[in-house]
Design an enzyme around this catalytic site. Structure first.
Site, short mmCIF file in Angstrom:
data_model
loop_
_atom_site.label_atom_id
_atom_site.label_comp_id
_atom_site.label_asym_id
_atom_site.label_seq_id
_atom_site.Cartn_x
_atom_site.Cartn_y
_atom_site.Cartn_z
N HIS A 182 -14.07 33.48 -18.12
CA HIS A 182 -13.79 33.66 -16.69
C HIS A 182 -12.37 33.16 -16.42
O HIS A 182 -12.05 32.00 -16.66
CB HIS A 182 -14.78 32.88 -15.82
CG HIS A 182 -14.54 33.09 -14.35
ND1 HIS A 182 -15.12 34.13 -13.65
CD2 HIS A 182 -13.77 32.40 -13.46
CE1 HIS A 182 -14.72 34.07 -12.39
NE2 HIS A 182 -13.91 33.04 -12.24
N CYS A 183 -11.51 34.06 -15.95
CA CYS A 183 -10.11 33.72 -15.70
C CYS A 183 -9.96 33.27 -14.25
O CYS A 183 -10.12 34.07 -13.32
CB CYS A 183 -9.21 34.92 -15.98
SG CYS A 183 -7.45 34.57 -15.76
N VAL A 184 -9.65 31.99 -14.07
CA VAL A 184 -9.48 31.43 -12.72
C VAL A 184 -8.26 32.03 -12.05
O VAL A 184 -8.27 32.31 -10.84
CB VAL A 184 -9.36 29.89 -12.80
CG1 VAL A 184 -9.15 29.30 -11.42
CG2 VAL A 184 -10.59 29.29 -13.45
N GLY A 187 -9.22 35.36 -10.95
CA GLY A 187 -10.37 35.33 -10.04
C GLY A 187 -11.49 36.26 -10.45
O GLY A 187 -12.28 36.70 -9.61
#
Length: 335
Positions: A182-184, A187
């Site tokens: 999951h790439c912060v 998003g």
């Protein structure tokens, strides 16, 4: 508080903290790009003169600048490939098959309660009559070794059966096909549906950072010690840009390695905890099809983000565990 409520009524997405945070990150990224490029053009008069003499040079730089930003938004808005969407896709194919079977004039084909769903590398024919098992459950079970319990494959959060390489993301609250991470910053999750876009975004961002760094160094070489506060600003920005460039280069190399070996970040980091990878030696990549085919599948072979992969058989894993010989290189076994 009333002002905030008024804003939330005008822009409903701002009422959701997660969406608000994602929009804030996107605005911050655009602002950072504009600051780094804007200060460069504001301070560097030599670059302005060069633009007048050789407009193509600055035009290519600005094109890369725009393309990197567009790629960021395309990747952040793309679907990684959710399990629930894949289930819906399978159910739509099932309903279409039933409808076509009912409308068909051939009685033999209308009596057959089966339809064909494409699975990566093969086709799976699923019987839907005389069984309480749903088509999705049957499709998922066919991808695992015989005797696998459906309870061990069911996500406790989504209540959906997970095919191989899928994982539930707690940030998105959905199961993702071929989950990577999951790439912060984006998003969103990175999975089967958008891993290729993610790699291209990293590549373009790395190229943009490198080019911007070269322009900063060129300015400092020509104008050092002329105006001290300009030098201080440029050096500070160059230091932060260098840190970002190192991070991006490492990330680009890491994901390039994952592509060549047909792995995901999750599978590499949590290999010993994933049941179907636990007994496989660390230097064996069970889903790899060879470097060339891995690259082709990653770039061009993903006709559908919902295409699924079976677990390799014991014979296939044994074949991949066999050391390479000179004849293997001559026959391009590694490719």
């Amino acid at each position: 508080m009333s002002n905030f409520n008024f804003c939330y009524r005008i822009v409903p997405c701002l009422a959701d903290p997660a969406r608000r945070s994602s929009l804030g990150l996107k605005a911050a990224l655009v602002a950072l790009h504009l600051v780094y490029a804007g200060i460069l053009f504001l301070f560097d008069s030599d670059l302005i003169e060069k633009t007048k003499e050789e407009p193509w040079y600055t035009a290519i730089y600005l094109l890369l600048f725009v393309v990197a930003l567009i790629q960021y938004f395309v990747t952040s808005c793309s679907s990684p490939g959710y399990v629930l969407d894949a289930m819906r896709d399978v159910n739509e194919k099932k309903s279409l098959y039933r409808r076509s079977s009912m409308l068909s004039k051939q009685p033999a084909s209308s009596k057959s309660g089966s339809f064909v769903i494409t699975v990566e590398g093969s086709q799976s024919e699923i019987n839907t009559q005389g069984s309480n098992i749903t088509s999705w459950t049957k499709l998922v079970l066919d991808m695992y070794p015989p005797g696998t319990s459906i309870r061990t494959l069911t996500c406790s959060y989504c209540n959906a059966e997970q095919p191989p390489r899928a994982k539930h993301c707690h940030d998105c609250d959905k199961c993702v096909l071929q989950f990577d991470h999951h790439c912060v910053w984006l998003g969103t999750c990175i999975g089967r549906g958008n891993h290729c876009q993610f790699w291209w975004y990293i590549f373009e961002e790395t190229a943009l950072c490198l080019w911007t760094g070269i322009l900063y160094i060129t300015y400092l070489k020509a104008n050092i010690l002329r105006v001290w506060w300009k030098d201080a600003v440029m050096i500070l920005l160059l230091v932060t840009l260098s840190i970002a460039l190192i991070f991006l280069l490492l990330l680009l190399i890491f994901h390039s390695y994952l592509i060549l070996t047909y792995q995901t970040t999750y599978e590499l980091v949590r290999r010993r905890r994933i049941p179907y990878l636990r007994g496989i030696p660390e230097r064996v990549f069970p889903f790899s099809k060879g470097v060339c085919r891995n690259l082709y599948d990653f770039c061009f072979g993903r006709s559908s983000i919902y295409s699924l992969e079976r677990l390799p058989t014991a014979m296939e894993i044994e074949e991949k565990s066999r050391p390479y010989t000179c004849s293997d290189f001559l026959t391009c076994r590694c490719c």
